[in-house]
Design a protein around this motif. Sequence first.
Motif, PDB file in Angstrom:
ATOM      1  N   VAL A  70     -18.752 -47.744 -14.226  1.00 45.27           N
ATOM      2  CA  VAL A  70     -17.185 -47.595 -14.593  1.00 45.27           C
ATOM      3  C   VAL A  70     -16.402 -47.522 -13.518  1.00 45.27           C
ATOM      4  N   LEU A  71     -16.985 -47.210 -12.263  1.00 47.45           N
ATOM      5  CA  LEU A  71     -16.093 -47.172 -11.119  1.00 47.45           C
ATOM      6  C   LEU A  71     -15.901 -48.269 -10.563  1.00 47.45           C
ATOM      7  N   ALA A  72     -16.858 -49.203 -10.698  1.00 49.14           N
ATOM      8  CA  ALA A  72     -16.667 -50.700 -10.233  1.00 49.14           C
ATOM      9  C   ALA A  72     -15.577 -51.228 -11.255  1.00 49.14           C
ATOM     10  N   LEU A  73     -15.612 -51.036 -12.434  1.00 45.49           N
ATOM     11  CA  LEU A  73     -14.576 -51.594 -13.401  1.00 45.49           C
ATOM     12  C   LEU A  73     -13.420 -51.070 -12.771  1.00 45.49           C
ATOM     13  N   SER A  74     -13.228 -49.824 -12.599  1.00 45.09           N
ATOM     14  CA  SER A  74     -11.932 -49.334 -12.306  1.00 45.09           C
ATOM     15  C   SER A  74     -11.362 -49.763 -11.059  1.00 45.09           C
ATOM     16  N   ALA A  75     -12.235 -50.116  -9.961  1.00 40.67           N
ATOM     17  CA  ALA A  75     -11.868 -50.777  -8.858  1.00 40.67           C
ATOM     18  C   ALA A  75     -11.452 -51.976  -9.048  1.00 40.67           C
ATOM     19  N   VAL A  76     -11.949 -52.592 -10.069  1.00 42.63           N
ATOM     20  CA  VAL A  76     -11.778 -54.155 -10.333  1.00 42.63           C
ATOM     21  C   VAL A  76     -10.417 -54.236 -10.650  1.00 42.63           C
ATOM     22  N   GLN A  77      -9.986 -53.553 -11.591  1.00 48.14           N
ATOM     23  CA  GLN A  77      -9.054 -53.317 -12.335  1.00 48.14           C
ATOM     24  C   GLN A  77      -7.697 -53.034 -11.403  1.00 48.14           C
ATOM     25  N   ARG A  78      -8.016 -52.125 -10.482  1.00 49.14           N
ATOM     26  CA  ARG A  78      -6.962 -51.585  -9.437  1.00 49.14           C
ATOM     27  C   ARG A  78      -6.944 -52.662  -8.403  1.00 49.14           C
ATOM     28  N   GLY A  79      -7.785 -53.740  -8.251  1.00 48.54           N
ATOM     29  CA  GLY A  79      -7.619 -54.669  -7.271  1.00 48.54           C
ATOM     30  C   GLY A  79      -8.433 -54.367  -5.890  1.00 48.54           C
ATOM     31  N   ASP A  80      -9.199 -53.275  -6.051  1.00 50.71           N
ATOM     32  CA  ASP A  80      -9.939 -52.620  -4.756  1.00 50.71           C
ATOM     33  C   ASP A  80     -10.987 -53.512  -4.525  1.00 50.71           C
ATOM     34  N   ALA A  81     -11.038 -54.469  -3.712  1.00 50.92           N
ATOM     35  CA  ALA A  81     -11.997 -55.426  -3.525  1.00 50.92           C
ATOM     36  C   ALA A  81     -13.388 -54.872  -2.801  1.00 50.92           C
ATOM     37  N   ARG A  82     -12.969 -53.810  -2.217  1.00 49.94           N
ATOM     38  CA  ARG A  82     -14.123 -53.128  -1.517  1.00 49.94           C
ATOM     39  C   ARG A  82     -14.884 -52.363  -2.539  1.00 49.94           C
ATOM     40  N   GLY A  83     -13.943 -51.569  -3.192  1.00 49.69           N
ATOM     41  CA  GLY A  83     -14.789 -50.761  -4.381  1.00 49.69           C
ATOM     42  C   GLY A  83     -15.397 -51.554  -5.212  1.00 49.69           C
ATOM     43  N   SER A  84     -15.006 -52.788  -5.624  1.00 53.44           N
ATOM     44  CA  SER A  84     -15.693 -53.445  -6.671  1.00 53.44           C
ATOM     45  C   SER A  84     -16.710 -53.928  -6.049  1.00 53.44           C
ATOM     46  N   LEU A 149     -19.566 -63.042  -7.030  1.00 54.14           N
ATOM     47  CA  LEU A 149     -18.324 -63.364  -7.420  1.00 54.14           C
ATOM     48  C   LEU A 149     -17.231 -62.628  -6.446  1.00 54.14           C
ATOM     49  N   THR A 150     -17.546 -61.214  -6.411  1.00 52.47           N
ATOM     50  CA  THR A 150     -16.552 -60.537  -5.583  1.00 52.47           C
ATOM     51  C   THR A 150     -16.833 -60.820  -4.206  1.00 52.47           C
ATOM     52  N   MET A 151     -17.958 -60.888  -3.766  1.00 50.03           N
ATOM     53  CA  MET A 151     -17.992 -61.437  -2.280  1.00 50.03           C
ATOM     54  C   MET A 151     -17.228 -62.453  -1.860  1.00 50.03           C
ATOM     55  N   ARG A 152     -17.022 -63.525  -2.861  1.00 54.91           N
ATOM     56  CA  ARG A 152     -16.345 -64.673  -2.791  1.00 54.91           C
ATOM     57  C   ARG A 152     -14.865 -64.720  -3.050  1.00 54.91           C
ATOM     58  N   GLY A 153     -14.456 -63.350  -3.460  1.00 51.96           N
ATOM     59  CA  GLY A 153     -13.212 -63.000  -3.692  1.00 51.96           C
ATOM     60  C   GLY A 153     -12.761 -63.629  -4.926  1.00 51.96           C
ATOM     61  N   ARG A 154     -13.663 -63.965  -5.700  1.00 46.58           N
ATOM     62  CA  ARG A 154     -13.146 -64.435  -6.922  1.00 46.58           C
ATOM     63  C   ARG A 154     -13.231 -63.744  -8.280  1.00 46.58           C
ATOM     64  N   LEU A 155     -12.980 -62.322  -8.123  1.00 51.30           N
ATOM     65  CA  LEU A 155     -13.248 -61.411  -9.248  1.00 51.30           C
ATOM     66  C   LEU A 155     -11.994 -60.369  -9.002  1.00 51.30           C
ATOM     67  N   GLY A 156     -10.671 -60.763  -9.242  1.00 50.82           N
ATOM     68  CA  GLY A 156      -9.459 -59.838  -9.128  1.00 50.82           C
ATOM     69  C   GLY A 156      -9.543 -59.329 -10.383  1.00 50.82           C
ATOM     70  N   PRO A 157      -8.231 -58.667 -10.633  1.00 48.33           N
ATOM     71  CA  PRO A 157      -7.811 -57.855 -11.678  1.00 48.33           C
ATOM     72  C   PRO A 157      -7.647 -58.648 -12.847  1.00 48.33           C
ATOM     73  N   GLU A 158      -7.150 -59.898 -12.508  1.00 48.70           N
ATOM     74  CA  GLU A 158      -6.753 -60.939 -13.710  1.00 48.70           C
ATOM     75  C   GLU A 158      -8.153 -61.091 -14.634  1.00 48.70           C
ATOM     76  N   SER A 159      -9.414 -61.020 -13.775  1.00 51.04           N
ATOM     77  CA  SER A 159     -10.395 -61.420 -14.685  1.00 51.04           C
ATOM     78  C   SER A 159     -11.331 -60.120 -14.985  1.00 51.04           C
ATOM     79  N   SER A 160     -10.667 -58.982 -15.023  1.00 52.39           N
ATOM     80  CA  SER A 160     -11.550 -57.865 -15.042  1.00 52.39           C
ATOM     81  C   SER A 160     -12.274 -57.587 -16.290  1.00 52.39           C
TER      82      SER A 160
END
Lengths: 190, 347, 112, 601
Positions: A70-84, A149-160
Amino acid sequence: MERTNTGVPNEKMLMWAFIGSECMLFASLIATYLTYRGRSLVGPYPEDLLNIPFITVTTFVLLMSSLTMVLALSAVQRGDARGSRVFLLLTAVLGIIFVGGQAIEFSHFAGEGLGLSRNLFSSTFFLTTGFHGAHVTVGVIWLLSLWVLTMRGRLGPESSVKVEVAGLYWHFVDVVWIVLFTVIYLMSGS
Amino acid sequence: MAERTEGYSRVPVQRPTLWITALSLVVLTAACGGDFPQSSLRPQSDVARSIDDLFRGIFWLAVGVFVVVEGALLVAIVRFRERPGAERPKPVHGNTALEVAWTIVPAVILIFIGVPTMLTLWKIDRPPQGEVLRVEVVGHQWWWELNYPDLGVTTANELHVPVGHTVDLRLRSEDVVHSFWVPRLAGKRDLVPGRENQLWFTVDSAGVYPGQCAEFCGIAHALMGVRVIAEEPDVFERWAELQSRDAVEEPGEEALVAAGRSIFFGAGGCISCHTIRGTPAAGVLGPDLTHVGSRSTIGAGVLRNTLVNMARWVKDPQEVKHGNLMLDMGLSDEHARDVAAYLGSLK
Amino acid sequence: MTSEKALGIESGGVVAAHAHEEPHASNRTYVVIALVLGVLTALEVMVFYVEALAPVLVPILILLSGTKFALVVAFYMHLKFDGNVLRGLFLGPLFIAVAIIVALIALYGYLL
Amino acid sequence: MATIEAAVPDQGRGASTYAGGVWSWITTVDHKRIGILYFVSGLVFFLVGGVEAMLMRLQLAAPGNTLLDPATYNQLFTMHGLTMILLAVMPIGAGFFNYLVPLQIGARDVAFPRLNALSYWLFLFGALLLNSSFLFGGAPQAGWFAYANLTSSQYSPGHGMDFYILGLALAGTGSIVAALNFIVTILNLRAPGLSLMRVPLFTWMTLVVSFQIILAFPPFTIAIVFLLFDRMFGTLFFEPLGGGDPILWQHLFWIFGHPEVYIVVLPAFGIISEVIPTFSRKPLFGYPVVVYSGVLIGFLGFGVWAHHMFSVGLGPLANSVFAGLTMLIAIPTGVKIFHWIATMWGGAIRFRTAMLFAVGLIVMFTIGGLTGVMHASPPADLQQTDTYFVVAHLHYVLFGGTMLGLFSGMYYWFPKVTGRFLDERLGKAHFWLTFIGINLTFFPMHFAGLHGMPRRTYTYPAGLGFEGYNLTSTVGAGITLLAVLVFLYNLVRSLRSGERAGASPWGGATLEWSTSSPPPVHNFDWTPQVRSRDPLWHDGVELPAAEEEIHMPNPSYWPVVVAAGALTLAAGALIGLPVVLLGVAVMVGGIYGWAFEPIHG
């Protein structure tokens, strides 16, 4: 966000409907486990083998993986790449630990003479927990794919929603374990 | 009655074409019309009668509903056909009173079905009081083992019962699920491996009541017949007394019988599956043959029990009853005749 | 991106009864929930080991694990915040699933 | 696929530009094409199942007949049941879902087009795998219900049961995936203004059936997995010698099996709930009640499974509870029948073939429903279960109900799908031959059953009074077969030279009639705005300004790759571990290929 009648994204609704279906899958397994409880004709019986402290630890690990999910999701939604990245990987690792624990448990049982076809307990136990373990394994692979995907920077808030859907699956698997832990392990003595 | 059991055996021999059979059937149907020896509509026991009374009540209610519903439909079809030049019908979206009414009416009808159902259900499920005749019925692929524990009798496929006396059947299975069904005496009850089921009834009058397995149980399921032979109590007692004895051979035709006996206990290999009490034969896979000569049919009702038929059966059981588990022991015609003679002597 | 998603945009209705606003709980709440889950699990295991509670073990366990179940579903899966559609989509099947478990154990004589 | 310009004045004028060729059908993700694939496959299996039935009827024409040996007969009745229910009626129903639901709700496609293709291929591969058992040592011969422990490796040696398990696992997965897709589609993709209480009845029933599928198939899946493990790895789930209980199979099977009955019958109810208003030229009487009764039937369907097990000996209490719940279902079912009649009442009925079949359904289903109530009474059922009385009942429901409804739908929507009418004269011949044929076949079975003829018997002796009934049934089956041949001829002839149909040949009220026949690839040039329950009758639809461009999803071969992987995996269970691993590899590769496929090529 796409527009739908209900305001719920299609993917998310699909996952919830799938979870509804999975409820029946696990209900059938649990019902079978319960109806066959105490009907094994030969040992070893559950109380001889189940290692409650050990499973409590892996159960705790799986519970905490829900938190990291749930923290990962929250990080993705915030656009927090490192957290994701961190939380997705952490969730997957916790899942791996859980499955590893299950593998240790299974091989321990086999070593004690409780093979798959030994008695009703082993048949129902291995299939019920095995089905669950397979679900966790699929979840781990899914999470690792998202992590790549996150490592490649392809998982931003738009695809949360992708992470959200994976998360729903993961939490459901956790919830099933909450029930299995109680039914198989903690009620074994009664 | 006797003709019936011939039905299976006649055809494989003659192998008539379908059309000849079909033609002869029309004649046959005319001949046997009205005689339904296995009909659930001709109850001959307390239990079967309760069920039949209930069914008839439900049936007439159903007929009533059928007439009303199909009648309304018919009226609609006839009255509301499109007529040329007619206006578009008024759009009616519903009628609450009507809708409530036709929800309540079926519910009321269901009460008239449900209440008698429950009464009958609990009535026929109440275990019998007082003295009963206990019989263990064990299902096998594809025959019935029948044990009378209190009488020391073991037989197969033909259940002798005294008229007017409650019979309490304990049903279990040695292999797969079967279902015991003699329609004129009771509804079905399954024989489930690992469980014991119970079924009871009191037969009204003497007679032979055919039935058969009603749960699909494998290749020869169709040929797993059972016959209930209801007799007056004194006749039944004599039968039971005879059956409880060890094997008695009937005198006469000594040479054939002796030859048959030696094949039975020797080269025939019969004793590996069959028991004849009072002899070394103690196999348990097939039916007990101690008094096989006194039974009226062979192979769970497939053939009438005659010497010729028995010889045919032991020579080639697969030809008579495809798939059955009795082994073909490769007997010659002569040996088969001898064994049949021996078995026939076991009255 | 998937083709399905693209399609959803064009064919989706615009009725959108409730806009898809998700007042998600904060990370703090998530951590608190995790702590509660941990404590409930510890309680469950404790109850398991306390001999005196043996007669009421099953009801207590059902209560505790039911609470854990509800917490995860409500907070981590956001069902508390999502609309009625998803709630129905989950609770309906869950009801049937639980009913079938109860019915089967009743049929096998464990309840009566 | 190229983007289709939609700057044309009328709905549906953006002509269809499907690519041709077999490959385009294999890679299609278009709901209409997938619907046609389902329909054609279902029809083929309907013929297969019909031939199986005809062979059985020939064998039973006379007592002691030796046309078929028992092993063959047992395979035939097993495969007839499986084929008709799971491979014919359900797929034909799925054909209707696929073709019509997006059209009826004003959508361009389903929510997940590629998933939809996957469903079809899983179904097809499962069906082929199951039927291939005929070539590899014999089909399963333990009945479609496959009661344990007759299905154990001891009592069912050979691979027939393995094909049953694996084939149905594939096909069942396909059904679940399809149902999930339709739930999302119906809940999420409705045109503006098309609230749930304005959705056409057929779509409503699709929604109910979809929920039943996702809830009913998992218990069956678990049951067959148990069986697979019992057979392959010696587990003890249904092994009495190890303490296992064969009755548990019956529970799990009927928890699936009874809802399955509604899964096949509710779509037919949905169809005639569209046909009857159109040909009576009156809106459906009491729409909300018809909807709710469908939902209620769907829900109650999960609480009545043990009425298939009254003879098992569950005890009077359990039997009473299940009898009561079963009787309850009669109420919403009866209510539906009243509403159909009330819709006709006061109407101006045109008896086109579609309407004839719809009325035929009401007649036949009423009979099947009434005998159903008789089975709901446990004492009566003890005499009826496993006899031809039940065979009569279930065919009145499944042929007289479902199949007539599906035929009705075929005549009703054929013009929409092909742009041509099915021939009416042949259609009427088809209807009357069917009606006479099935009544002649199935009505005598009531008597045969009550007079003591058990089902699933490959022969019966002369002298029990069954001869006349059986011969009549066989004659009836022949007439039914003739009817089907008339239908096939009609289908082929009308496809080529049927009378042309316009967008709305019957004056139907629902959205699918607002677009051309056949509809363009993208269904509608504009997303319609709906303002009433019968949008085309009450000026209830408004077409907003044209949308500029319409993107339709590309064809994709990943669905068929994933399904082929699943098939390989299933076949591998019979062949060996390397094949299993290959199947898994193909599946996983397919899923990744799928996930990373770009939308527009």
